[in-house]
Structure formats: C-alpha cells, structure tokens
Design an enzyme around this catalytic site. Sequence first.
Site, mmCIF file in Angstrom:
data_model
loop_
_atom_site.group_PDB
_atom_site.id
_atom_site.type_symbol
_atom_site.label_atom_id
_atom_site.label_comp_id
_atom_site.label_asym_id
_atom_site.label_seq_id
_atom_site.Cartn_x
_atom_site.Cartn_y
_atom_site.Cartn_z
ATOM 1 N N LEU A 1 32.913 55.588 -43.431
ATOM 2 C CA LEU A 1 34.061 55.321 -44.306
ATOM 3 C C LEU A 1 33.648 55.177 -45.766
ATOM 4 C CD1 LEU A 1 35.889 52.664 -42.086
ATOM 5 C CD2 LEU A 1 36.448 55.073 -42.289
ATOM 6 N N ASP B 1 27.204 49.495 -50.276
ATOM 7 C CA ASP B 1 26.506 49.164 -51.549
ATOM 8 C C ASP B 1 27.321 48.195 -52.395
ATOM 9 O OD1 ASP B 1 27.303 52.048 -53.703
ATOM 10 O OD2 ASP B 1 28.586 50.678 -52.551
ATOM 11 N N LEU B 2 28.422 47.722 -51.866
ATOM 12 C CA LEU B 2 29.296 46.737 -52.536
ATOM 13 C C LEU B 2 29.805 47.247 -53.884
ATOM 14 C CD1 LEU B 2 27.371 43.411 -51.683
ATOM 15 C CD2 LEU B 2 29.133 44.611 -50.344
ATOM 16 N N LYS C 1 36.522 65.862 -49.879
ATOM 17 C CA LYS C 1 36.908 65.494 -48.507
ATOM 18 C C LYS C 1 36.995 66.747 -47.636
ATOM 19 C CE LYS C 1 37.400 60.987 -48.427
ATOM 20 N NZ LYS C 1 36.525 60.151 -47.589
ATOM 21 N N ALA D 1 32.847 55.697 -49.406
ATOM 22 C CA ALA D 1 33.226 56.773 -50.340
ATOM 23 C C ALA D 1 33.649 56.166 -51.666
ATOM 24 C CB ALA D 1 34.389 57.596 -49.779
ATOM 25 N N TYR E 1 38.396 64.727 -55.585
ATOM 26 C CA TYR E 1 38.316 63.888 -54.379
ATOM 27 C C TYR E 1 38.721 64.710 -53.155
ATOM 28 C CZ TYR E 1 40.045 60.358 -51.048
ATOM 29 O OH TYR E 1 40.299 59.609 -49.925
ATOM 30 N N ARG F 1 49.819 61.242 -62.865
ATOM 31 C CA ARG F 1 48.345 61.313 -62.802
ATOM 32 C C ARG F 1 47.879 62.757 -62.620
ATOM 33 N NH1 ARG F 1 46.897 56.842 -58.241
ATOM 34 N NH2 ARG F 1 46.670 54.985 -59.515
ATOM 35 N N ASP G 1 47.730 64.623 -59.045
ATOM 36 C CA ASP G 1 48.581 63.855 -58.124
ATOM 37 C C ASP G 1 49.343 64.806 -57.199
ATOM 38 O OD1 ASP G 1 49.332 61.299 -57.270
ATOM 39 O OD2 ASP G 1 51.302 61.515 -58.177
HETATM 40 P P1 NAD Z 1 37.290 50.931 -50.182
HETATM 41 O O1 NAD Z 1 36.853 51.277 -51.571
HETATM 42 O O2 NAD Z 1 37.937 49.635 -49.917
HETATM 43 O O3 NAD Z 1 36.029 51.041 -49.187
HETATM 44 C C1 NAD Z 1 34.964 51.921 -49.445
HETATM 45 C C2 NAD Z 1 33.689 51.144 -49.130
HETATM 46 O O4 NAD Z 1 32.576 52.014 -49.296
HETATM 47 C C3 NAD Z 1 33.490 49.963 -50.085
HETATM 48 O O5 NAD Z 1 33.115 48.822 -49.366
HETATM 49 C C4 NAD Z 1 32.351 50.436 -51.015
HETATM 50 O O6 NAD Z 1 31.562 49.368 -51.497
HETATM 51 C C5 NAD Z 1 31.583 51.361 -50.066
HETATM 52 N N1 NAD Z 1 30.811 52.394 -50.791
HETATM 53 C C6 NAD Z 1 31.246 53.199 -51.797
HETATM 54 N N2 NAD Z 1 30.239 54.005 -52.200
HETATM 55 C C7 NAD Z 1 29.159 53.730 -51.404
HETATM 56 C C8 NAD Z 1 27.831 54.224 -51.318
HETATM 57 N N3 NAD Z 1 27.378 55.183 -52.169
HETATM 58 N N4 NAD Z 1 26.999 53.701 -50.381
HETATM 59 C C9 NAD Z 1 27.437 52.722 -49.535
HETATM 60 N N5 NAD Z 1 28.683 52.196 -49.578
HETATM 61 C C10 NAD Z 1 29.529 52.708 -50.500
HETATM 62 O O7 NAD Z 1 38.201 52.140 -49.711
HETATM 63 P P2 NAD Z 1 39.117 52.286 -48.408
HETATM 64 O O8 NAD Z 1 40.531 52.408 -48.883
HETATM 65 O O9 NAD Z 1 38.761 51.282 -47.376
HETATM 66 O O10 NAD Z 1 38.663 53.746 -47.912
HETATM 67 C C11 NAD Z 1 37.741 53.897 -46.839
HETATM 68 C C12 NAD Z 1 37.635 55.386 -46.539
HETATM 69 O O11 NAD Z 1 38.929 55.901 -46.176
HETATM 70 C C13 NAD Z 1 37.183 56.234 -47.735
HETATM 71 O O12 NAD Z 1 36.372 57.299 -47.244
HETATM 72 C C14 NAD Z 1 38.493 56.799 -48.306
HETATM 73 O O13 NAD Z 1 38.287 58.027 -48.983
HETATM 74 C C15 NAD Z 1 39.270 56.993 -47.032
HETATM 75 N N6 NAD Z 1 40.725 57.029 -47.202
HETATM 76 C C16 NAD Z 1 41.379 55.916 -47.641
HETATM 77 C C17 NAD Z 1 42.779 55.958 -47.740
HETATM 78 C C18 NAD Z 1 43.580 54.775 -48.230
HETATM 79 O O14 NAD Z 1 44.802 54.937 -48.403
HETATM 80 N N7 NAD Z 1 42.976 53.631 -48.483
HETATM 81 C C19 NAD Z 1 43.468 57.107 -47.382
HETATM 82 C C20 NAD Z 1 42.733 58.239 -46.996
HETATM 83 C C21 NAD Z 1 41.359 58.178 -46.882
HETATM 84 C C1 UD2 Z 2 45.325 59.605 -52.260
HETATM 85 C C2 UD2 Z 2 45.497 60.191 -50.857
HETATM 86 C C3 UD2 Z 2 45.213 59.133 -49.845
HETATM 87 C C4 UD2 Z 2 43.857 58.477 -50.100
HETATM 88 C C5 UD2 Z 2 43.799 57.968 -51.537
HETATM 89 C C6 UD2 Z 2 42.428 57.429 -51.850
HETATM 90 C C7 UD2 Z 2 47.256 61.824 -51.187
HETATM 91 C C8 UD2 Z 2 48.653 62.251 -50.860
HETATM 92 N N1 UD2 Z 2 46.869 60.634 -50.678
HETATM 93 O O1 UD2 Z 2 46.236 58.575 -52.379
HETATM 94 O O2 UD2 Z 2 45.190 59.788 -48.559
HETATM 95 O O3 UD2 Z 2 42.831 59.386 -49.846
HETATM 96 O O4 UD2 Z 2 44.041 59.021 -52.422
HETATM 97 O O5 UD2 Z 2 42.148 56.405 -51.040
HETATM 98 O O6 UD2 Z 2 46.520 62.491 -51.887
HETATM 99 N N2 UD2 Z 2 51.300 55.047 -58.453
HETATM 100 C C9 UD2 Z 2 52.212 54.541 -59.384
HETATM 101 N N3 UD2 Z 2 51.953 53.327 -59.954
HETATM 102 C C10 UD2 Z 2 50.822 52.597 -59.642
HETATM 103 C C11 UD2 Z 2 49.920 53.142 -58.690
HETATM 104 C C12 UD2 Z 2 50.177 54.372 -58.116
HETATM 105 O O7 UD2 Z 2 53.232 55.186 -59.682
HETATM 106 O O8 UD2 Z 2 50.664 51.503 -60.206
HETATM 107 C C13 UD2 Z 2 51.612 56.333 -57.809
HETATM 108 C C14 UD2 Z 2 50.503 57.356 -57.932
HETATM 109 O O9 UD2 Z 2 50.615 58.090 -59.158
HETATM 110 C C15 UD2 Z 2 50.762 58.230 -56.725
HETATM 111 C C16 UD2 Z 2 51.308 57.246 -55.687
HETATM 112 O O10 UD2 Z 2 51.753 56.098 -56.417
HETATM 113 O O11 UD2 Z 2 51.742 59.195 -57.022
HETATM 114 C C17 UD2 Z 2 50.263 56.802 -54.676
HETATM 115 O O12 UD2 Z 2 49.101 56.462 -55.404
HETATM 116 P P1 UD2 Z 2 47.826 55.787 -54.648
HETATM 117 O O13 UD2 Z 2 46.777 55.598 -55.690
HETATM 118 O O14 UD2 Z 2 48.279 54.636 -53.849
HETATM 119 O O15 UD2 Z 2 47.332 56.836 -53.583
HETATM 120 P P2 UD2 Z 2 47.249 58.439 -53.632
HETATM 121 O O16 UD2 Z 2 48.526 59.038 -53.163
HETATM 122 O O17 UD2 Z 2 46.647 58.927 -54.896
#
Ligand code: NAD
Ligand code: UD2
Length: 324
Positions: free
Chosen positions: A71, A32-33, A142, A73, A138, A265, A268
Amino acid sequence: MRYLVTGGCGFIGSHLAERLISLGHHVCILDDLSSGHAANAPCEAELVIGDVTEEAKVRAATDDVDGCFHLAAAASVARCNSEAIATNRVNLVGTLTVLAAAARRNVPVVYASSAAVYGANAAVPLGETSELRPLSVYAADKLACELHAGVTSHLHGIPTVGLRFFNVYGPRQDPASPYSGVISIFADRLAKRQELTIFGDGGQVRDFVFVGDVVDALVASMAHRRSGAFVCNVCTGEATTILGLANILADIVGAPARLAYGPPRAGDVRVSVGDPRRLAKVYGRAPATGLRAGLTALLHEDAETSPAPARAQRMTASLTAGRT
Ligand code: NAD
Ligand code: UD2
C-alpha cells in the site's frame, strides 16, 4: 499466517494491519512515515521504519512472510503531478522492489491500484475492462504498476491482485495534509466552522467507499488468491458530486456549508463511478456501507473525545461487524 504490509502506518494500511491482527495473523509493517504516523500502527505489529525502494530492507521484511500487501505510495495526485520523478521512484520503483522480493520468496502480492487509471473515461459505471485513459502522473504510475504486476506474475508465477480503490474515506484519514481525501478535509473544516473550498464547479463525480469495505476486499483477495495477475474495482457504484457531498456533510453536522470556489485541479477526473460486480462475483461481497451511513458514523466518532486509534477501531468494527 505472516504478512508484510507496506504503508501500514497510513490511512488504509493501518486499518488493514488491525484487521489482520484481529484475525490472528502476524503483521510486519514497512513504512517510512513520510505521510503515515507510527501511532496508527497496532502495537502488536512489528514496525520497520524504511523506504519501500530500499531493496535490502524489503527483502529482509519479506524473508519469512506468506504474502505481501503493498500500500506504500505517494498517494496524492497533485504531488505526483508536481514532483513526477521523485514520486515515480516511490510509486513504480517501490512496487517493482516489492514484486521482486515477493517473487524471490514465491509469495503472492495484493497491491493498491486506483480508479485514477480510468481517468478521462466517463463511460460509467467503469468496469475493469473499460478503456484506461490516465490523466495524471499518479494514474500513469498506478497503471504501470499493474503492467509490472502482470509481467511478474507471468515470469515468476506468483499470484498478484491489483485492487482499483475508488475514493476511500473513514477514520484516520489525516485532514492536516492538503493532499488528504476530500471527505476528511470537508469534515474537519465543517467541524471548525470554516469554509469549504470547491476546486472547479463541484459537479465532479466520485464513488466514495468506506475503508472497512476496502479492508474486506484486501483480506479476501489474499485469502482467496487466484493464479496469475488479476485486477478488481473496489467501489460502491454510488455517484456523488462534490457539491452534493458538501451538502450531505452539512446536513449531518446540522450547520450550513460556507463554500468558496477555486480553479479545478490539473489532471482531475470529472466522472468516476465504478462497477462493483467483479468484486461481488469473485469474492462474494461488494462494499456494503452506504455513503450517508459511513459519513454519519465518521462524524459521530470524530466528535468523541477518545484517542483517534481507539475511536477508529470502534467505528470500523461497528460498521463491519460480522465480516471475516
Ligand atoms: P497514506 O498516505 O495514508 O498511506 C501511505 C503510507 O505509505 C503512509 O504511511 C506513508 O508513510 C507510506 N509511504 C509513502 N512512501 C513510502 C516509501 N517510499 N516507503 C515506505 N513507506 C512509504 O495513503 P492511503 O490513502 O492509505 O493510500 C494507501 C494506498 O492506497 C496508496 O497506494 C494509494 O495510492 C492507494 N489508494 C488510496 C485511495 C484513497 O482514496 N485513499 C484510493 C485509491 C488508491
Ligand atoms: C484520486 C483517485 C483515488 C485515489 C486518490 C489518491 C480518482 C477518480 N480518484 O482521488 O482513487 O487514488 O487520488 O489517494 O482519480 N476537492 C475539492 N476540495 C477539496 C479537496 C478536494 O473540491 O478541499 C475535489 C478534488 O478537486 C477532486 C475531488 O474533490 O475533484 C476528490 O479529490 P480527492 O483529493 O479526495 O481525491 P481524488 O479524486 O483526486
């Protein structure tokens, strides 16, 4: 094969879509961008702009696929804590919608869970059988997705794989969003010689995993699918504090990091380091990109002038060369 990738315009989803296409598969992206960008999607992919909670759209998008990668979310802990009902609808109802559509088509689902489900459990390294103590909306959503994936598997017989991504980094993580990952925010601010804000004392620990390794795990989970419901960590087992991260990035950039401190946060997690052994045992390989190598490649690429998608593809290809 034909795959649906929900969230395929996002950070991780767009890398997955690219890899699937490079392997010769057809990809349909539903997005949904709301946080992703259409420019992230590979041009060979079919792009459906829509909400993953829209049953009719999800059904149509799964009509002729061999598997679903889910993916999409609301991927921010802070936003989920402040907008619980709206983000629950996306994260839980969206997942239920995808599971129901996949069950109707009798196809497997590989979906993104998160290390967040371990929450307050600081008994590291965190293995898949470690106690789950979620601290945020969150994380609770999950975990609920994992429970529903298990029930769907039990009731309808489709294989489901929940991948508990730890903290993912790599090209195309959008630093413009305040909810973006800490590495993308720190790298962007260092490049602009701006100060970095540490939320808390900087002693919080994370397991940072390169996006190319995450895509390896996604592709392997679909290719070597197992019956029933399965969850697996995607992590390196390498512990890094946020203060340590700031210093590594500053060292790579060759400029001192100016630090400001803010309150921690809400929700956190203090310590998050995973055990990668199940992934290695079941799929034959654990994430292999060390943090310094991944950060160096990321910062080097970011300094280039070529457009982001091309840069991202080149960097991911060089770091994941030789992978399937
Ligand atoms: P992201 O925000 O870059 O990607 C999420 C995508 O989903 C985006 O393109 C967004 O437009 C789309 N989206 C959101 N809501 C939607 C909806 N209602 N309908 C259709 N599309 C929708 O995030 P990401 O970091 O690429 O994360 C991808 C997945 O991996 C997520 O489920 C996230 O929870 C999970 N995850 C990410 C991390 C990380 O560190 N980035 C870690 C653990 C889990
Ligand atoms: C959580 C999940 C991760 C993923 C993500 C959402 C955990 C351990 N990890 O990531 O798996 O799902 O959510 O995609 O729950 N921080 C700073 N300064 C900044 C930004 C972040 O100090 O400018 C800190 C933040 O408070 C946290 C850490 O850095 O303690 C990591 O933050 P994040 O937002 O990169 O990811 P996190 O751990 O919340």
